[in-house]
Write an enzyme that holds these catalytic residues in place. Structure first.
Site, PDB file in Angstrom:
ATOM      1  N   TYR A 144       0.839  -1.211   0.000  1.00 44.57           N
ATOM      2  CA  TYR A 144       0.000   0.000   0.000  1.00 44.57           C
ATOM      3  C   TYR A 144       0.872   1.258   0.000  1.00 44.57           C
ATOM      4  CZ  TYR A 144      -3.580  -3.383   1.357  1.00 44.57           C
ATOM      5  OH  TYR A 144      -4.414  -4.470   1.394  1.00 44.57           O
TER       6      TYR A 144
HETATM    7  C1  LIG Z   1      -0.602  -8.766   0.444  1.00 43.57           C
HETATM    8  C2  LIG Z   1      -0.655  -9.663  -0.798  1.00 43.57           C
HETATM    9  C3  LIG Z   1      -2.020  -9.526  -1.453  1.00 43.57           C
HETATM   10  C4  LIG Z   1       0.425  -9.217  -1.770  1.00 43.57           C
HETATM   11  O1  LIG Z   1       0.280  -9.990  -2.951  1.00 43.57           O
HETATM   12  P1  LIG Z   1       1.513 -10.206  -3.963  1.00 43.57           P
HETATM   13  O2  LIG Z   1       0.923 -10.660  -5.233  1.00 43.57           O
HETATM   14  O3  LIG Z   1       2.552 -11.036  -3.348  1.00 43.57           O
HETATM   15  O4  LIG Z   1       2.034  -8.686  -4.100  1.00 43.57           O
HETATM   16  P2  LIG Z   1       3.233  -8.173  -5.005  1.00 43.57           P
HETATM   17  O5  LIG Z   1       3.825  -9.324  -5.752  1.00 43.57           O
HETATM   18  O6  LIG Z   1       2.714  -7.025  -5.781  1.00 43.57           O
HETATM   19  O7  LIG Z   1       4.262  -7.636  -3.934  1.00 43.57           O
HETATM   20  C5  LIG Z   1       4.798  -8.530  -2.955  1.00 43.57           C
HETATM   21  C6  LIG Z   1       6.319  -8.479  -2.969  1.00 43.57           C
HETATM   22  O8  LIG Z   1       6.819  -9.048  -4.156  1.00 43.57           O
HETATM   23  C7  LIG Z   1       7.740  -8.143  -4.760  1.00 43.57           C
HETATM   24  N1  LIG Z   1       7.692  -8.366  -6.212  1.00 43.57           N
HETATM   25  C8  LIG Z   1       6.692  -8.046  -7.033  1.00 43.57           C
HETATM   26  N2  LIG Z   1       7.010  -8.407  -8.295  1.00 43.57           N
HETATM   27  C9  LIG Z   1       8.204  -8.984  -8.236  1.00 43.57           C
HETATM   28  C10 LIG Z   1       9.047  -9.583  -9.195  1.00 43.57           C
HETATM   29  N3  LIG Z   1       8.698  -9.629 -10.477  1.00 43.57           N
HETATM   30  N4  LIG Z   1      10.222 -10.102  -8.785  1.00 43.57           N
HETATM   31  C11 LIG Z   1      10.591 -10.050  -7.492  1.00 43.57           C
HETATM   32  N5  LIG Z   1       9.831  -9.499  -6.523  1.00 43.57           N
HETATM   33  C12 LIG Z   1       8.646  -8.978  -6.898  1.00 43.57           C
HETATM   34  C13 LIG Z   1       7.269  -6.804  -4.330  1.00 43.57           C
HETATM   35  O9  LIG Z   1       8.273  -5.825  -4.402  1.00 43.57           O
HETATM   36  C14 LIG Z   1       6.883  -7.084  -2.906  1.00 43.57           C
HETATM   37  O10 LIG Z   1       8.018  -7.117  -2.072  1.00 43.57           O
HETATM   38  P3  LIG Z   1       7.957  -6.681  -0.529  1.00 43.57           P
HETATM   39  O11 LIG Z   1       6.875  -7.503   0.132  1.00 43.57           O
HETATM   40  O12 LIG Z   1       9.322  -7.011  -0.013  1.00 43.57           O
HETATM   41  O13 LIG Z   1       7.640  -5.226  -0.460  1.00 43.57           O
HETATM   42  C15 LIG Z   1      -0.398 -11.150  -0.420  1.00 43.57           C
HETATM   43  O14 LIG Z   1       0.827 -11.233   0.274  1.00 43.57           O
HETATM   44  C16 LIG Z   1      -1.499 -11.756   0.424  1.00 43.57           C
HETATM   45  O15 LIG Z   1      -2.517 -12.217  -0.093  1.00 43.57           O
HETATM   46  N6  LIG Z   1      -1.269 -11.786   1.750  1.00 43.57           N
HETATM   47  C17 LIG Z   1      -2.207 -12.382   2.675  1.00 43.57           C
HETATM   48  C18 LIG Z   1      -3.494 -11.613   2.743  1.00 43.57           C
HETATM   49  C19 LIG Z   1      -3.287 -10.147   3.112  1.00 43.57           C
HETATM   50  O16 LIG Z   1      -2.423  -9.813   3.919  1.00 43.57           O
HETATM   51  N7  LIG Z   1      -4.126  -9.287   2.517  1.00 43.57           N
HETATM   52  C20 LIG Z   1      -4.096  -7.875   2.777  1.00 43.57           C
HETATM   53  C21 LIG Z   1      -4.807  -7.579   4.048  1.00 43.57           C
HETATM   54  S1  LIG Z   1      -4.760  -5.843   4.459  1.00 43.57           S
END
Ligand SMILES: CC(C)(COP(=O)(O)OP(=O)(O)OC[C@H]1O[C@@H](n2cnc3c(N)ncnc32)[C@H](O)[C@@H]1OP(=O)(O)O)[C@@H](O)C(=O)NCCC(=O)NCCS
Length: 176
Positions: free
Chosen positions: A147
């Site tokens: 976020y």
């Molecule tokens: C929060 C959530 C939705 C994020 O989903 P996601 O698809 O993993 O999100 P992103 O891939 O956009 O980002 C996650 C990480 O991957 C990294 N990333 C994204 N694309 C990437 C890539 N191509 N290569 C390497 N890293 C990457 C991002 O920089 C980020 O890193 P960080 O966590 O160290 O900041 C997921 O972790 C989730 O479902 N969590 C459990 C439920 C939850 O917490 N929901 C929100 C409640 S408020």
């Protein structure tokens, strides 16, 4: 793998409620509220009936993740709970007619490759609301980091029950 992000209306969303419930349960596994059936038969239908319900889903052969939100108003449980926990001026500025991001979830196998960020960007794209709100974890995890990366600001770092309040002035998105 070809992933497509689609915007779904309430009928389409409720049509895949069971699948969304499974994604929800997988993403929140181990947490108290992570029940797929409750999500599919209670939470989602309740929110789908609210103003401006909007859901975005990422899928290839199946749904990998989704995000949704609604317009929030005083008198609703979430808005009133937040308003009671924050200074009155902040509540007056942010609550009422805001876009409330209710859920964001990506299955563990598909995390870490940008889907979460893409879902949030698609969810917020073109919204007419001036303000958006969400609550997330107070500690340092993927969700709050995501976020903040997308321009959300921490309005209240700890509301008192382990959640932080984040806000987005959507003028930022509109380039104002
Ligand atoms: C929060 C959530 C939705 C994020 O989903 P996601 O698809 O993993 O999100 P992103 O891939 O956009 O980002 C996650 C990480 O991957 C990294 N990333 C994204 N694309 C990437 C890539 N191509 N290569 C390497 N890293 C990457 C991002 O920089 C980020 O890193 P960080 O966590 O160290 O900041 C997921 O972790 C989730 O479902 N969590 C459990 C439920 C939850 O917490 N929901 C929100 C409640 S408020």
């Amino acid at each position: 793998m070809l992933e497509v992000i689609a915007v779904l209306d309430r009928t389409a969303s409720l049509g895949i409620a069971t699948e969304l419930g499974e994604v929800f349960a997988a993403a929140f596994a181990g947490e108290e509220h992570s029940d797929a059936t409750h999500f599919a038969t209670d939470q989602l239908p309740t929110h789908a009936g609210r103003d401006d319900f909007r859901l975005v889903a990422a899928r290839d052969e199946s749904v990998l993740g989704f995000a949704y939100g609604v317009t929030g108003w005083p008198g609703q449980w979430w808005s009133d709970r937040i308003a009671a926990a924050i200074p009155a001026e902040l509540a007056a500025e942010w609550i009422g007619g805001h876009f409330e991001v209710v859920e964001l979830a990506v299955i563990p196998e598909a995390q870490g490759r940008g889907l979460g960020a893409a879902l949030m960007t698609a969810l917020m794209d073109g919204l007419p609301h001036r303000k958006a709100l969400l609550t997330t974890y107070v500690d340092d995890r993927a969700a709050p980091r995501l976020y903040r990366r997308l321009g959300w600001q921490v309005l209240v770092p700890d509301l008192g029950w382990g959640s932080a309040l984040y806000g987005l002035d959507t003028g930022v998105l509109h380039g104002e």
